[in-house]
Write an enzyme that holds these catalytic residues in place. Sequence first.
Site, PDB file in Angstrom:
ATOM      1  CG  HIS A  43      -1.950   1.085   1.212  1.00 14.97           C
ATOM      2  ND1 HIS A  43      -3.203   0.921   1.759  1.00 14.97           N
ATOM      3  CD2 HIS A  43      -1.923   2.356   0.732  1.00 14.97           C
ATOM      4  CE1 HIS A  43      -3.890   2.044   1.621  1.00 14.97           C
ATOM      5  NE2 HIS A  43      -3.132   2.927   0.999  1.00 14.97           N
ATOM      6  CD  GLU A  70      -4.708  -2.893   0.816  1.00 12.69           C
ATOM      7  OE1 GLU A  70      -4.315  -2.009   1.618  1.00 12.69           O
ATOM      8  OE2 GLU A  70      -5.259  -3.937   1.175  1.00 12.69           O
ATOM      9  CG  HIS A 191      -8.307  -2.124   8.958  1.00 13.68           C
ATOM     10  ND1 HIS A 191      -7.421  -1.340   8.257  1.00 13.68           N
ATOM     11  CD2 HIS A 191      -8.360  -1.589  10.193  1.00 13.68           C
ATOM     12  CE1 HIS A 191      -6.981  -0.359   9.029  1.00 13.68           C
ATOM     13  NE2 HIS A 191      -7.530  -0.503  10.219  1.00 13.68           N
TER      14      HIS A 191
END
Length: 239
Positions: A43, A70, A191
């Site tokens: 990410h 991401e 998450h």
Amino acid sequence: MTKLSVNINKFATIRNSRGGNNPDVLKVAIDAQLFGADGVTVHPRPDERHIRYADVRAIKPIITTEFNIEGNCREQKFVDLVLEVKPDQVTLVPDAEGQLTSDHGWDTIRHKDYLVEMIGIFKAAGIRTSIFVDPVIEMVEGALETGTDRIELYTEAYARHYHEDREQAIAPYVAAAKRAHELGLGINAGHDLDLDNLRYFAEHIPYLDEVSIGHALVCDALYLGFENTIQLYKRQLRF
């Protein structure tokens, strides 16, 4: 079986804290695969406080499993990077500039036109798309209208309430996953999933394609070892 994608951002955070190249995130990506991960997630953020754009370019040629990038598609630099690297999957998150970590899903109704445009760009390049979505039926139904291939259920609320009442915590995710499957959408999740709450989540979420886990997995690896930790997480997905 649900696939495990290992987010290696935190390894890059440790490297960046001292400069140099220790730990070597390219070796981390290779080892994650060797140790059993089904994919590697990164990410990159504009300030490059963990994964750098150069890391993403260097990782792509060595990936033999799935590569997932991401990021915030509002950043043109991110869009250009994804189109250059062409990962297996791009996961779009609605981060604000300077945000510490992702903390909510897309409003797929309000941002429909924008998402349709951006998802179309990535899909035209042959990249599978996934978008962060909260476990709200209307947002899942809105996701279908954007043209995305998958949704990624944002699981922070589940993790936060897991020890209070896990049945209540998971209920909206079960409903969202069932609706997504009815609509033909693939289902990812991520998450704050960890060794404590992952099995229950995976056992109860139907049609779960993939989980992306980074922070908790890296923390566990400090005590348990990287290879052992990946295998422990994989076991939570076998039932």
